[in-house]
Scaffold this motif. Structure first.
Motif: not given
Length: 223
Positions: A89, A93, A128-130, A133
């Motif tokens: 994660k 990020s 999904n939190a990159c 995206r």
């Protein structure tokens, strides 16, 4: 040419060049096994891992434990899996500012942008939190489609989803998983991304493999 497909890891996002990766305790140490045994595991089961054969890191590390003869307990396996997930994660990020500039330049040249990546389920979820995206049109993760680079079917699938032919696409990647040869075999025009990893790529064709030494040099190679 209509679309530029990028590899994700070590092309748009780097893990191996960051100090946190270089200083972390290796998984073979955490599992109390040897580096050779863990390397052998990836040779034997890497395709299964990357094509969705395990639903999560706990299942993957449990299987690794059994295959390499690790004495790690279920509690230890759960902790190793949790740490690995958090690590992935964090990796997803962090995006170098130059990557956003690169994608913006590619977009202004009129290209669609896609990603074709060999990835594990938790990596696909972390996407999904990159921050990247919203800067790409489509992403094909191997774990979600049951196929992986360098199998030409994953390149064909990515092109079909973008409604283009492989001959209309570039593929840009560092060269891991023999991805550049796979892209060329599928009909794409490959370009090696050498701005993070400067590795030598086995190349079976007589014509040279184009190589972008920096992010800034890539847009001028797209014509």
């Amino acid at each position: 040419m209509k679309t530029v497909f990028f590899d994700l890891f070590e092309t748009l996002i780097t893990e191996k060049t960051r100090s946190a990766y270089q200083s972390r305790t290796p998984n073979y140490v955490k599992l109390r096994t040897t580096q050779d045994r863990l390397s052998r595991y990836w040779v034997d089961f890497g395709d299964r891992v990357m094509t969705g054969g395990f639903p999560d890191f706990t299942a993957m590390f449990s299987h690794i434990r059994d295959e390499v003869g690790s004495p790690a307990s279920d509690r230890e396996i759960a902790e190793i899996a949790r740490e690995y997930e958090l690590c992935k994660k964090r990796v997803l990020s962090k995006v170098d500012p130059g990557v956003f500039e690169l994608l913006n330049k590619v977009r202004t040249l009129g290209f669609g942008i896609g990603i074709i990546s060999n990835a594990m389920p938790e990596e696909a979820l972390a996407w999904n939190a990159c921050p990247l995206r919203g800067h790409v049109d489509d992403v094909v993760f191997s774990c979600n489609v049951g196929m992986m680079k360098p199998d030409r079917k994953i390149y064909d699938l990515a092109c079909a989803r973008m409604n283009i032919r492989p001959s209309d696409a570039y593929f840009v990647g560092d060269g891991g998983f023999d991805e550049l040869r796979g892209a060329a075999s599928a009909g794409m025009k490959p370009i090696q991304a050498a701005w993070y990893l400067r590795q030598e790529v086995a190349w079976p064709w007589d014509h040279p493999l184009p190589r972008a030494e920096s992010m800034e040099s890539l847009p001028s190679m797209l014509n």
